[in-house]
Design an enzyme around this catalytic site. Structure first.
Site, PDB file in Angstrom:
ATOM      1  N   LYS A   5      59.922  61.514  58.297  1.00 25.93           N
ATOM      2  CA  LYS A   5      60.746  61.610  57.010  1.00 25.93           C
ATOM      3  C   LYS A   5      60.818  61.123  55.733  1.00 25.93           C
ATOM      4  O   LYS A   5      61.043  61.494  54.841  1.00 25.93           O
ATOM      5  CB  LYS A   5      62.045  62.138  57.185  1.00 25.93           C
ATOM      6  CG  LYS A   5      62.211  63.044  58.676  1.00 25.93           C
ATOM      7  CD  LYS A   5      63.858  64.478  58.945  1.00 25.93           C
ATOM      8  CE  LYS A   5      64.072  65.311  59.897  1.00 25.93           C
ATOM      9  NZ  LYS A   5      63.598  64.876  60.880  1.00 25.93           N
TER      10      LYS A   5
HETATM   11  C1  LIG Z   1      63.169  65.769  62.119  1.00 25.62           C
HETATM   12  C2  LIG Z   1      62.284  65.575  63.185  1.00 25.62           C
HETATM   13  C3  LIG Z   1      61.551  66.304  63.935  1.00 25.62           C
HETATM   14  C4  LIG Z   1      61.188  67.785  63.707  1.00 25.62           C
HETATM   15  O1  LIG Z   1      60.596  68.224  62.469  1.00 25.62           O
HETATM   16  P1  LIG Z   1      60.532  69.562  61.919  1.00 25.62           P
HETATM   17  O2  LIG Z   1      60.048  69.596  60.350  1.00 25.62           O
HETATM   18  O3  LIG Z   1      61.799  70.104  61.720  1.00 25.62           O
HETATM   19  O4  LIG Z   1      60.095  70.572  62.860  1.00 25.62           O
HETATM   20  C5  LIG Z   1      60.742  65.900  64.568  1.00 25.62           C
HETATM   21  N1  LIG Z   1      60.896  64.234  65.294  1.00 25.62           N
HETATM   22  C6  LIG Z   1      61.780  63.387  64.559  1.00 25.62           C
HETATM   23  C7  LIG Z   1      61.942  62.625  65.105  1.00 25.62           C
HETATM   24  C8  LIG Z   1      62.380  63.832  63.608  1.00 25.62           C
HETATM   25  O5  LIG Z   1      63.226  63.030  62.337  1.00 25.62           O
END
Ligand SMILES: *Cc1c(COP(=O)(O)O)cnc(C)c1O
Length: 431
Positions: free
Chosen positions: A107
């Site tokens: 993220k």
């Molecule tokens: C947010 C997150 C996901 C999921 O990603 P999306 O874009 O919501 O499908 C997967 N793994 C981790 C570690 C995350 O923080």
């Protein structure tokens, strides 16, 4: 480029407007009016380009003239100033390590890009921008870090008291400067409800320029295309890769599908889900049925109504057969996930986090049916973020990386509030 709302009743807006407001007034998600095609020249040469240049070329058609070339180039190079390596785990499976950013989660990429775009736009607004984020763990840290020290932007993070990991809490509460952490004596849903109510409160909106930094923001979503190109840049096999994406709100995989549509096409996509299998069931039954969330060890994927599902529908023109041709999906249980973490660590000396392990298991199952193919997973978080789980599963302790030990020495600084809107509002009006 204009963006329309997936609910079709708000008017279309440009990149600036869509980034500043986050969600369309009709509660739809913004979606680009067309998918730009990458030039043949780019597709021929991107493997020798720098990551910053690739990011710039990918995002330029989406931003248009809303950010001047030099500023956009700077935003791109700051966004991806850490390594994103593709590492081989086993015979046919590689890992795209997306956890080398400041908060050790994928993220970081979207949050860093979005925060820098907002910084640019904040200069043109006379009010200070207040970014509200409700987090169950990972989002808050990445967003806070992305906005740290950015002039004209205040960030207020709400997290549920006692329900995030120690490292996650320290990442949220020790930054200071323009970041305020509110520890809510309640659940993640309470946090989210407070944020929603703030957006509807007229007094708050008269006094503050409120926006949200959740994953539906197009600046966060579109910039997640970058690392699909970085993976293909490092992919050396003749045959194109199958990509397995651990999916929760489906923003990550949907960005990959968008990049694919633009010309960066892999062989196939797998939406790897945990017990929260709304999308897996949709591909089986053609029916999309929202469910209550089921708590799992890959908790960032505990989503019962993936917000980006509507974007997948848009991208494929609501054509089920096209969707099921491009994407497979499988739901992996916690015990399968744990077995994978343990097995991969033992056999290949590679420590997966629970989210990456869901993706690995899904890819393994797929490759049993397609033994001549190979692929990679998106490793979305560093295993250290889920220390309790991984240590229990591999039955030994894991060393904390150097860039985290400083964090454990800091003291958390947060304000405890009741899940009560008037208290929350008072804090916002004071900030
Ligand atoms: C947010 C997150 C996901 C999921 O990603 P999306 O874009 O919501 O499908 C997967 N793994 C981790 C570690 C995350 O923080």
């Amino acid at each position: 480029m204009l963006y329309f709302s997936t609910n079709k009743s708000s008017k279309s807006v440009n990149f600036r407007e869509a980034t500043i407001t986050g969600q369309a007034p009709d509660k739809g998600l913004y979606f680009p009016e067309f998918v730009p095609k990458l030039s043949e020249n780019f597709l021929k040469n991107f493997k020798s380009m720098s990551n910053a240049d690739i990011a710039f070329e990918l995002i330029k058609p989406y931003v248009g003239d809303e950010i001047p070339t030099d500023d956009l180039m700077k935003i791109c190079s700051e966004t991806v100033d850490f390594e994103i390596p593709l590492k081989r785990i086993s015979d046919k499976i590689w890992s795209l390590e997306l956890f080398h950013g400041p908060t050790l989660a994928f993220k970081d990429v979207g949050a860093r890009f979005m925060s820098r775009c907002l910084r640019y736009f904040a200069k043109q607004i006379d009010k200070k921008i207040t970014v509200l984020v409700a987090t169950s763990g990972d989002t808050g840290g990445a967003v806070a870090n992305g906005f740290l020290g950015i002039d004209g932007v205040e960030v207020v993070i709400l997290y549920p008291s006692g329900k995030v990991s120690t490292i996650q809490e320290l990442q949220l509460t020790t930054l200071g400067q323009n970041i305020t952490a509110l520890e809510v004596a309640g659940t993640f849903d309470d946090c989210q409800a407070l944020v929603k109510q703030a957006f509807m409160d007229s007094e708050l909106n008269e006094n503050l320029f409120l926006t949200s930094a959740n994953s539906i923001n197009i600046a966060r979503w579109l910039s997640q295309q970058f690392y699909y190109a970085y993976a293909l840049k490092q992919w050396n096999l003749e045959e194109l890769p199958v990509i397995s994406v651990p999916s929760g709100n489906f923003g990550n995989i949907c960005a990959g599908l968008l990049a694919s549509e633009s010309g960066l096409a892999p062989k196939h996509f797998i939406a790897a889900c945990n017990a929260n299998d709304v999308f897996t069931k949709y591909l089986e039954t053609k029916k999309y049925e929202i469910k209550d969330t089921i708590p799992t060890i890959s908790n960032a994927m505990d989503v019962g109504n993936p917000s980006n599902f509507v974007r997948i529908l848009e991208l494929f023109g609501h054509d089920f057969s096209k969707i099921s041709e491009a994407i497979s999906s499988v739901s992996i249980s916690d015990s399968e996930t744990e077995q994978t973490i343990s097995k991969v660590y033992k056999n290949f000396n590679y420590l997966l986090d629970p989210h990456g392990a869901v993706a690995y298991t899904a890819l393994e199952i797929y490759l049993e049916n397609y033994p001549n193919e190979a692929g990679f997973i998106l490793e979305t978080a560093h295993p250290i973020k889920f220390l309790d789980t991984v240590e229990r599963v591999i039955n030994q302790s894991v060393e904390i990386p150097d860039n985290l030990t400083y964090l454990l020495k800091l003291r958390k600084n947060s304000t405890l509030i009741k899940p009560n809107f008037e208290d929350f509002k008072a804090v916002l009006l004071k900030s």
